[in-house]
Design a protein around this motif. Structure first.
Motif, PDB file in Angstrom:
ATOM      1  N   PHE A   1       0.797  -1.226   0.000  1.00  0.00           N
ATOM      2  CA  PHE A   1       0.000   0.000   0.000  1.00  0.00           C
ATOM      3  C   PHE A   1       0.832   1.279   0.000  1.00  0.00           C
ATOM      4  O   PHE A   1       0.374   2.318  -0.448  1.00  0.00           O
ATOM      5  N   MET A   2       2.064   1.228   0.495  1.00  0.00           N
ATOM      6  CA  MET A   2       2.856   2.455   0.564  1.00  0.00           C
ATOM      7  C   MET A   2       3.869   2.584  -0.568  1.00  0.00           C
ATOM      8  O   MET A   2       4.269   3.699  -0.893  1.00  0.00           O
ATOM      9  N   LEU A   3       4.294   1.494  -1.168  1.00  0.00           N
ATOM     10  CA  LEU A   3       5.312   1.563  -2.210  1.00  0.00           C
ATOM     11  C   LEU A   3       4.809   1.108  -3.572  1.00  0.00           C
ATOM     12  O   LEU A   3       4.866   1.858  -4.549  1.00  0.00           O
ATOM     13  N   TYR A   4       4.345  -0.103  -3.664  1.00  0.00           N
ATOM     14  CA  TYR A   4       4.019  -0.678  -4.963  1.00  0.00           C
ATOM     15  C   TYR A   4       2.792  -0.034  -5.612  1.00  0.00           C
ATOM     16  O   TYR A   4       2.828   0.340  -6.776  1.00  0.00           O
ATOM     17  N   ARG A   5       1.720   0.094  -4.883  1.00  0.00           N
ATOM     18  CA  ARG A   5       0.470   0.590  -5.452  1.00  0.00           C
ATOM     19  C   ARG A   5       0.574   2.026  -5.964  1.00  0.00           C
ATOM     20  O   ARG A   5       0.142   2.299  -7.093  1.00  0.00           O
ATOM     21  N   PRO A   6       1.146   2.985  -5.209  1.00  0.00           N
ATOM     22  CA  PRO A   6       1.271   4.345  -5.754  1.00  0.00           C
ATOM     23  C   PRO A   6       2.174   4.413  -6.988  1.00  0.00           C
ATOM     24  O   PRO A   6       1.881   5.150  -7.927  1.00  0.00           O
ATOM     25  N   GLN A   7       3.246   3.631  -7.008  1.00  0.00           N
ATOM     26  CA  GLN A   7       4.141   3.640  -8.166  1.00  0.00           C
ATOM     27  C   GLN A   7       3.434   3.055  -9.383  1.00  0.00           C
ATOM     28  O   GLN A   7       3.575   3.573 -10.494  1.00  0.00           O
ATOM     29  N   ALA A   8       2.684   2.000  -9.220  1.00  0.00           N
ATOM     30  CA  ALA A   8       1.942   1.405 -10.332  1.00  0.00           C
ATOM     31  C   ALA A   8       0.905   2.387 -10.860  1.00  0.00           C
ATOM     32  O   ALA A   8       0.679   2.463 -12.076  1.00  0.00           O
ATOM     33  N   LYS A   9       0.290   3.159  -9.977  1.00  0.00           N
ATOM     34  CA  LYS A   9      -0.690   4.156 -10.396  1.00  0.00           C
ATOM     35  C   LYS A   9      -0.027   5.262 -11.226  1.00  0.00           C
ATOM     36  O   LYS A   9      -0.561   5.676 -12.253  1.00  0.00           O
ATOM     37  N   ARG A  10       1.159   5.725 -10.789  1.00  0.00           N
ATOM     38  CA  ARG A  10       1.881   6.755 -11.553  1.00  0.00           C
ATOM     39  C   ARG A  10       2.290   6.249 -12.928  1.00  0.00           C
ATOM     40  O   ARG A  10       2.191   6.974 -13.924  1.00  0.00           O
ATOM     41  N   VAL A  11       2.743   5.006 -13.006  1.00  0.00           N
ATOM     42  CA  VAL A  11       3.141   4.424 -14.290  1.00  0.00           C
ATOM     43  C   VAL A  11       1.945   4.332 -15.221  1.00  0.00           C
ATOM     44  O   VAL A  11       2.046   4.641 -16.413  1.00  0.00           O
ATOM     45  N   LYS A  12       0.796   3.937 -14.706  1.00  0.00           N
ATOM     46  CA  LYS A  12      -0.408   3.821 -15.520  1.00  0.00           C
ATOM     47  C   LYS A  12      -0.851   5.195 -16.027  1.00  0.00           C
ATOM     48  O   LYS A  12      -1.222   5.340 -17.193  1.00  0.00           O
ATOM     49  N   GLU A  13      -0.786   6.228 -15.181  1.00  0.00           N
ATOM     50  CA  GLU A  13      -1.162   7.573 -15.603  1.00  0.00           C
ATOM     51  C   GLU A  13      -0.223   8.095 -16.684  1.00  0.00           C
ATOM     52  O   GLU A  13      -0.660   8.718 -17.647  1.00  0.00           O
ATOM     53  N   HIS A  14       1.085   7.847 -16.541  1.00  0.00           N
ATOM     54  CA  HIS A  14       2.047   8.308 -17.548  1.00  0.00           C
ATOM     55  C   HIS A  14       1.840   7.581 -18.875  1.00  0.00           C
ATOM     56  O   HIS A  14       1.944   8.184 -19.946  1.00  0.00           O
ATOM     57  N   LYS A  15       1.524   6.293 -18.808  1.00  0.00           N
ATOM     58  CA  LYS A  15       1.255   5.525 -20.027  1.00  0.00           C
ATOM     59  C   LYS A  15       0.043   6.094 -20.755  1.00  0.00           C
ATOM     60  O   LYS A  15       0.062   6.254 -21.981  1.00  0.00           O
ATOM     61  N   ASN A  16      -1.012   6.425 -20.019  1.00  0.00           N
ATOM     62  CA  ASN A  16      -2.201   7.020 -20.624  1.00  0.00           C
ATOM     63  C   ASN A  16      -1.879   8.385 -21.219  1.00  0.00           C
ATOM     64  O   ASN A  16      -2.388   8.745 -22.287  1.00  0.00           O
ATOM     65  N   LEU A  17      -1.033   9.173 -20.553  1.00  0.00           N
ATOM     66  CA  LEU A  17      -0.626  10.482 -21.053  1.00  0.00           C
ATOM     67  C   LEU A  17       0.122  10.338 -22.374  1.00  0.00           C
ATOM     68  O   LEU A  17      -0.170  11.055 -23.341  1.00  0.00           O
ATOM     69  N   VAL A  18       1.054   9.408 -22.444  1.00  0.00           N
ATOM     70  CA  VAL A  18       1.850   9.210 -23.661  1.00  0.00           C
ATOM     71  C   VAL A  18       0.970   8.741 -24.812  1.00  0.00           C
ATOM     72  O   VAL A  18       1.137   9.171 -25.954  1.00  0.00           O
ATOM     73  N   GLU A  19       0.011   7.867 -24.526  1.00  0.00           N
ATOM     74  CA  GLU A  19      -0.874   7.363 -25.575  1.00  0.00           C
ATOM     75  C   GLU A  19      -1.829   8.429 -26.096  1.00  0.00           C
ATOM     76  O   GLU A  19      -2.263   8.368 -27.241  1.00  0.00           O
ATOM     77  N   SER A  20      -2.148   9.432 -25.279  1.00  0.00           N
ATOM     78  CA  SER A  20      -3.115  10.448 -25.692  1.00  0.00           C
ATOM     79  C   SER A  20      -2.480  11.649 -26.376  1.00  0.00           C
ATOM     80  O   SER A  20      -3.183  12.588 -26.727  1.00  0.00           O
ATOM     81  N   LEU A  21      -1.165  11.644 -26.601  1.00  0.00           N
ATOM     82  CA  LEU A  21      -0.504  12.771 -27.256  1.00  0.00           C
ATOM     83  C   LEU A  21      -0.953  12.878 -28.703  1.00  0.00           C
ATOM     84  O   LEU A  21      -1.058  11.882 -29.408  1.00  0.00           O
ATOM     85  N   SER A  22      -1.209  14.113 -29.127  1.00  0.00           N
ATOM     86  CA  SER A  22      -1.621  14.331 -30.509  1.00  0.00           C
ATOM     87  C   SER A  22      -1.022  15.639 -31.019  1.00  0.00           C
ATOM     88  O   SER A  22      -0.513  16.459 -30.245  1.00  0.00           O
ATOM     89  N   LYS A  23      -1.095  15.817 -32.321  1.00  0.00           N
ATOM     90  CA  LYS A  23      -0.540  17.002 -32.962  1.00  0.00           C
ATOM     91  C   LYS A  23      -1.254  18.248 -32.444  1.00  0.00           C
ATOM     92  O   LYS A  23      -2.477  18.276 -32.309  1.00  0.00           O
TER      93      LYS A  23
END
Length: 111
Positions: A36-58
């Motif tokens: 709850f203090m290490l793994y879960r928050p890091q996995a959440k940040r990685v998922k948010e960054h992945k969604n950000l990268v996928e949503s990039l557009s011109k």
């Protein structure tokens, strides 16, 4: 005398089993704290960054991890690179994963 010695051995064996069970409970608690203090928050940040990268557009204005602000000119689908326009004359190519944030429209003009 032998009666007292056998009682002492019986108590020692019972205490060892109880200590092992409490050790397992403490190990489980530490595992939950780690999750709850290490793994879960890091996995959440990685998922948010992945969604950000996928949503990039011109046309999006973005901030890179290096601190550069630019407007996306070209996005290549098969490669992981984008072309950023820093101003009217300067274009650079960066990896999509180097983008840290998408800025609101008009941010570059206000800088």
């Amino acid at each position: 005398m032998s009666l007292f010695i056998s009682n002492a051995y019986a108590q020692a064996a019972g205490g060892a089993q109880e200590g092992g069970m409490s050790m397992l409970i403490m190990l489980g608690i530490f595992g939950l704290i780690f999750y709850f203090m290490l793994y879960r928050p890091q996995a959440k940040r990685v998922k948010e960054h992945k969604n950000l990268v996928e949503s990039l557009s011109k046309g999006d204005e973005v901030l890179t991890q290096g601190g550069m602000v630019g407007k996306i000119v070209k996005v290549t689908a098969e490669k992981d690179f984008i072309e950023l326009a820093l101003n009217e004359t300067t274009n650079i190519v960066v990896q999509k994963s180097a983008i840290s944030a998408v800025l609101p429209k008009g941010t570059m003009k206000s800088l």
